[in-house]
Write a protein that holds these residues in place. Structure first.
Motif, PDB file in Angstrom:
ATOM      1  N   THR A  18       0.856  -1.178   0.000  1.00 34.54           N
ATOM      2  CA  THR A  18       0.000   0.000   0.000  1.00 34.54           C
ATOM      3  C   THR A  18       0.892   1.228   0.000  1.00 34.54           C
ATOM      4  N   TYR A  19       0.635   2.144  -0.915  1.00 37.78           N
ATOM      5  CA  TYR A  19       1.441   3.358  -1.045  1.00 37.78           C
ATOM      6  C   TYR A  19       0.666   4.550  -0.495  1.00 37.78           C
ATOM      7  N   PRO A  20       1.219   5.257   0.506  1.00 39.57           N
ATOM      8  CA  PRO A  20       0.537   6.422   1.056  1.00 39.57           C
ATOM      9  C   PRO A  20       0.619   7.651   0.145  1.00 39.57           C
ATOM     10  N   ALA A  21       1.552   7.638  -0.783  1.00 47.43           N
ATOM     11  CA  ALA A  21       1.718   8.725  -1.759  1.00 47.43           C
ATOM     12  C   ALA A  21       2.089   8.097  -3.092  1.00 47.43           C
ATOM     13  N   ALA A  22       2.102   8.908  -4.139  1.00 45.82           N
ATOM     14  CA  ALA A  22       2.398   8.406  -5.478  1.00 45.82           C
ATOM     15  C   ALA A  22       3.683   7.587  -5.500  1.00 45.82           C
ATOM     16  N   VAL A  23       3.712   6.564  -6.331  1.00 47.82           N
ATOM     17  CA  VAL A  23       4.867   5.679  -6.431  1.00 47.82           C
ATOM     18  C   VAL A  23       6.068   6.432  -7.009  1.00 47.82           C
ATOM     19  N   ILE A  24       5.836   7.241  -8.046  1.00 46.41           N
ATOM     20  CA  ILE A  24       6.901   8.007  -8.698  1.00 46.41           C
ATOM     21  C   ILE A  24       6.611   9.490  -8.538  1.00 46.41           C
ATOM     22  N   ALA A  25       7.629  10.248  -8.259  1.00 49.63           N
ATOM     23  CA  ALA A  25       7.539  11.719  -8.150  1.00 49.63           C
ATOM     24  C   ALA A  25       6.639  12.145  -7.003  1.00 49.63           C
ATOM     25  N   LYS A  26       6.911  11.596  -5.823  1.00 50.51           N
ATOM     26  CA  LYS A  26       6.144  11.971  -4.632  1.00 50.51           C
ATOM     27  C   LYS A  26       6.420  13.416  -4.240  1.00 50.51           C
ATOM     28  N   THR A  27       7.684  13.797  -4.229  1.00 51.93           N
ATOM     29  CA  THR A  27       8.057  15.129  -3.738  1.00 51.93           C
ATOM     30  C   THR A  27       8.440  16.100  -4.843  1.00 51.93           C
ATOM     31  N   ALA A  28       8.924  15.611  -5.956  1.00 48.81           N
ATOM     32  CA  ALA A  28       9.304  16.470  -7.082  1.00 48.81           C
ATOM     33  C   ALA A  28       8.591  15.977  -8.331  1.00 48.81           C
ATOM     34  N   PRO A  29       8.224  16.871  -9.249  1.00 44.67           N
ATOM     35  CA  PRO A  29       7.540  16.443 -10.470  1.00 44.67           C
ATOM     36  C   PRO A  29       8.402  15.522 -11.338  1.00 44.67           C
ATOM     37  N   PHE A  30       7.746  14.607 -12.023  1.00 42.33           N
ATOM     38  CA  PHE A  30       8.426  13.778 -13.016  1.00 42.33           C
ATOM     39  C   PHE A  30       8.486  14.577 -14.307  1.00 42.33           C
TER      40      PHE A  30
END
Length: 177
Positions: A18-30
């Motif tokens: 279970t991921y509490p935040a996005a798998v990729i680019a949680k803190t910085a944009p992809f």
């Protein structure tokens, strides 16, 4: 992630996580390029794949997100990405269930700054859960809220519901379709 080019080489099953935040680019944009090579990411639970896709060179292509399950009280939620700004999403699809507060889309929560979505499909059921009558939900099959973005050759077959500003493709639109 600027200049990063990623090619998915095999399907990925995320069962049991279970991921509490996005798998990729949680803190910085992809802001790179992601090619799913027509493969699938299965059983993503808790959050979407990308937090934010941003930049004129940012692109995500040829990816299926299958059997997603997002049950959240947050906003700006999409199966593929919470936000798309200036980038391109092409030939992607999502299946499963998404539930959240506002700016919810089967594919993208919010699309703005000339973000482009092309040849994409949503098969997700998307439910807005605004808790008061005046709260704006912005719930759409593809995109919850879109401002100065474009949708080209996209479809939705999922069930969409919310308290207001609800649409089959887009919940609220301020750009070109």
């Amino acid at each position: 992630s600027a200049g990063v080019h990623t090619n998915l080489m095999t399907a990925i099953d995320l069962s049991g996580r279970t991921y509490p935040a996005a798998v990729i680019a949680k803190t910085a944009p992809f802001s790179g390029a992601f090619n799913g090579n027509a493969l699938r990411i299965l059983n993503l639970n808790g959050a979407g794949m990308f937090g934010k896709i941003e930049g004129v060179d940012a692109e995500v292509r040829n990816l299926g997100i299958v059997n997603i399950s997002i049950l959240s009280s947050s906003s700006s939620i999409g199966g593929l990405a919470g936000k798309l700004s200036s980038g391109l999403v092409q030939n992607c699809y999502v299946t499963g269930v998404i539930q959240g507060r506002s700016s919810l889309g089967g594919l993208i929560g919010q699309c703005y700054n000339n973000g482009m979505i092309s040849d994409c499909s949503n098969y997700c059921n998307v439910y807005g859960i605004g808790d008061v009558a005046w709260e704006v939900c912005y719930v759409g099959g593809l995109v919850g809220f879109q401002s100065s973005g474009r949708l080209i050759r996209c479809v939705n077959t999922g069930s969409i519901s919310g308290c207001n500003e609800v649409g089959g493709l887009v919940g609220a639109q301020q750009g070109e379709i």
